[in-house]
Design a protein around this motif. Structure first.
Motif, PDB file in Angstrom:
ATOM      1  N   PHE A 103     -14.926   3.648 -10.241  1.00  0.00           N
ATOM      2  CA  PHE A 103     -14.856   3.911 -11.688  1.00  0.00           C
ATOM      3  C   PHE A 103     -13.500   3.520 -12.251  1.00  0.00           C
ATOM      4  CE2 PHE A 103     -12.180   7.715 -11.623  1.00  0.00           C
ATOM      5  CZ  PHE A 103     -12.366   8.207 -10.332  1.00  0.00           C
TER       6      PHE A 103
ATOM      7  N   THR B 180      -8.253   3.300  -2.722  1.00  0.00           N
ATOM      8  CA  THR B 180      -9.280   3.378  -1.682  1.00  0.00           C
ATOM      9  C   THR B 180      -8.835   4.269  -0.535  1.00  0.00           C
ATOM     10  OG1 THR B 180     -10.857   2.066  -0.406  1.00  0.00           O
ATOM     11  CG2 THR B 180      -8.578   1.269  -0.471  1.00  0.00           C
TER      12      THR B 180
ATOM     13  N   ILE C 106      -4.505  -9.158  -4.487  1.00  0.00           N
ATOM     14  CA  ILE C 106      -4.655  -8.135  -3.443  1.00  0.00           C
ATOM     15  C   ILE C 106      -6.085  -8.006  -2.953  1.00  0.00           C
ATOM     16  CG2 ILE C 106      -2.673  -6.707  -3.992  1.00  0.00           C
ATOM     17  CD1 ILE C 106      -4.402  -5.065  -5.789  1.00  0.00           C
TER      18      ILE C 106
ATOM     19  N   GLY D 167      -2.350  -1.914   7.511  1.00  0.00           N
ATOM     20  CA  GLY D 167      -0.978  -2.101   7.041  1.00  0.00           C
ATOM     21  C   GLY D 167      -0.592  -1.101   6.004  1.00  0.00           C
TER      22      GLY D 167
ATOM     23  N   LYS E 165       0.841  -1.196   0.000  1.00  0.00           N
ATOM     24  CA  LYS E 165       0.000   0.000   0.000  1.00  0.00           C
ATOM     25  C   LYS E 165       0.880   1.250   0.000  1.00  0.00           C
ATOM     26  CE  LYS E 165      -3.686  -2.305   2.498  1.00  0.00           C
ATOM     27  NZ  LYS E 165      -4.332  -2.530   3.801  1.00  0.00           N
TER      28      LYS E 165
ATOM     29  N   TYR F  89      -4.812   5.632  -0.256  1.00  0.00           N
ATOM     30  CA  TYR F  89      -3.656   4.882  -0.758  1.00  0.00           C
ATOM     31  C   TYR F  89      -4.000   4.185  -2.057  1.00  0.00           C
ATOM     32  CZ  TYR F  89      -5.808   0.615   1.203  1.00  0.00           C
ATOM     33  OH  TYR F  89      -6.658  -0.427   1.500  1.00  0.00           O
TER      34      TYR F  89
ATOM     35  N   ASN G  19     -10.013   9.288  -5.298  1.00  0.00           N
ATOM     36  CA  ASN G  19      -8.642   8.773  -5.296  1.00  0.00           C
ATOM     37  C   ASN G  19      -8.496   7.815  -6.472  1.00  0.00           C
ATOM     38  OD1 ASN G  19      -6.034   8.031  -4.484  1.00  0.00           O
ATOM     39  ND2 ASN G  19      -6.802   6.430  -3.117  1.00  0.00           N
TER      40      ASN G  19
ATOM     41  N   TRP H 239       0.637   5.158   0.627  1.00  0.00           N
ATOM     42  CA  TRP H 239      -0.256   6.177   1.176  1.00  0.00           C
ATOM     43  C   TRP H 239       0.134   7.561   0.676  1.00  0.00           C
ATOM     44  CZ3 TRP H 239      -4.186   4.558   4.475  1.00  0.00           C
ATOM     45  CH2 TRP H 239      -4.093   3.238   4.938  1.00  0.00           C
TER      46      TRP H 239
ATOM     47  N   ILE I 261      -6.740  -5.754   0.614  1.00  0.00           N
ATOM     48  CA  ILE I 261      -7.019  -4.355   0.315  1.00  0.00           C
ATOM     49  C   ILE I 261      -7.609  -3.611   1.499  1.00  0.00           C
ATOM     50  CG2 ILE I 261      -9.299  -4.886  -0.676  1.00  0.00           C
ATOM     51  CD1 ILE I 261      -7.014  -2.216  -2.034  1.00  0.00           C
TER      52      ILE I 261
ATOM     53  N   VAL J 264      -2.605   0.623  -4.522  1.00  0.00           N
ATOM     54  CA  VAL J 264      -1.913  -0.657  -4.394  1.00  0.00           C
ATOM     55  C   VAL J 264      -2.053  -1.394  -5.726  1.00  0.00           C
ATOM     56  CG1 VAL J 264      -4.012  -1.726  -3.411  1.00  0.00           C
ATOM     57  CG2 VAL J 264      -1.793  -2.755  -2.945  1.00  0.00           C
TER      58      VAL J 264
END
Lengths: 147, 224
Positions: free
Chosen positions: B129, A95, B216, B224, A61, A129, A78, A63, B220, A131
């Motif tokens: 989206f 997210t 992931i 972390g 992730k 963040y 985001n 950030w 998600i 990913v």
């Protein structure tokens, strides 16, 4: 009188310790500056922000982290971006984590050029963040809009 | 004398045709100017609607964008479109298409310049989206994946299917058939890497692609 005297050796040790503390402070400041990855520019009544723009390990992730450390913001949206070209876009997600510790319930993942999520006002403020899940390190950009 | 009459007639015909062509051209021009409108979202962002004819519709669900069609979209969808337009070289909205999935989930297609954005959600907690170059997005291999918020480990996938595709077959221990409606397919899947085959209306496999849902999906929404 009863004044305490310091040997040359003690003074040298003291000097070395002081230099070590100073060195650690400088190093930690430098690494913190390197860790900051987010910048924003004013657009209309809000801000358009950019972060990361570099290699990211699988499932790591990344950030949003501004130099000023003001990362808990009223984010409107985001996005995770990659520029690998048609048919080669990586699987990635964008997210948010809210200030009460809960994660956004509908993260956006997929294989579009940019994967994005727009947050209802009740999900602002938060930390954002991006990913990626390609299996290996890949270039990944984060872009966001803030109220 | 007859030759001069013929010449005069020819010049006259050419003149009339030229005037007619000019009139048609002016009418078309005035129509474009009228539809090249700038709108403002509730969030204060602006978006321009492309004139008719500038929005090539590669998907049957897409229709020429109009101010009324744009304003009928939820605020969040309007803001997503305006933000994408602000970040593109040609910020005009050319076409819009909408359909609904189960439980009232709205799916919106928005053609912005040479990019297609695919937006889904109910507005609460938000919308998800994805946007890609138009040619790529309309080729039919683009999808959104939302790890289930119920914590049941499933992944909801919503994808774009081009015209002429009837269904998508998702391989796995229990193969899933996802029908296409209004250029959209959806399926609730196990978080496994799998392969998807798109079948056209004649029953032939038109194309295939991978769906890498394992990596992931589970991590998600974890700390972390």
């Amino acid at each position: 009188m009863g004044g305490r005297r310091y040997s040359r050796g003690a003074a040298a040790r003291c000097l070395i310790a002081a230099m070590a503390v100073l060195g650690l402070t400088v190093v930690s400041g430098a690494s913190r500056a390197e860790a900051s990855n987010g910048t924003c520019e004013a657009v209309g009544s809000g801000f358009h922000c950019f972060y990361n723009e570099g290699l990211v390990a699988n499932a790591q992730k990344v950030w949003f982290d501004s130099p000023g450390g003001e990362n808990l913001r009223r984010w409107e949206s985001n996005e995770a971006w990659d520029y690998y070209g048609a048919g080669s876009h990586i699987y990635k997600c964008a997210t948010e984590k809210r200030s009460d510790g809960t994660y956004f319930t509908e993260p956006s993942c997929g294989n579009f050029q940019n994967q994005g999520v727009w947050f209802n006002a009740s999900w602002r403020p938060g930390w954002i963040y991006v990913v990626q899940g390609s299996g290996g390190p890949r270039y990944l950009d984060g872009k966001a809009w803030q109220e | 004398m007859q030759n001069e009459n013929k010449k005069g007639l020819a010049v006259g015909v050419v003149g009339v045709l030229a005037i007619a062509a000019l009139a048609v051209s002016l009418m078309a021009g005035s129509g474009s100017a009228a539809s090249n409108e700038e709108l403002t979202t509730s969030g204060g962002q602006s978006i321009r609607i492309a004139p008719a004819g500038e929005g090539p519709s590669k998907l049957a669900v897409l229709e020429q964008a109009t101010p009324a069609a744009f304003e009928a979209l939820p605020d969040g969808v309007q803001q997503i479109i305006a933000q994408q337009a602000a970040g593109s070289s040609d910020g005009k909205l050319g076409a819009i298409g909408t359909t609904t999935l189960g439980l009232g989930t709205l799916v919106t297609f928005a053609e912005i310049g040479d990019t297609l954005c695919f937006i889904q959600g109910q507005g609460d907690p938000g919308f998800t989206f994805g946007c890609s170059p138009l040619a790529e997005a309309t080729a039919g291999r683009s999808y959104l994946a939302m790890p289930s918020p119920d914590g049941d480990g499933m992944v909801k996938v919503v994808g774009i299917a081009p015209n002429g595709i009837a269904s998508l077959r998702i391989a796995g221990a229990e193969a899933t058939e996802a029908p296409v409606s209004a250029n959209v397919w959806t399926a609730d899947l196990e978080p496994a890497n799998t392969e998807v085959s798109a079948t056209d209306t004649s029953g032939n496999v038109a194309y295939q692609f991978d769906l890498p849902l394992t990596s992931i999906s589970h991590s998600i929404a974890e700390a972390g």
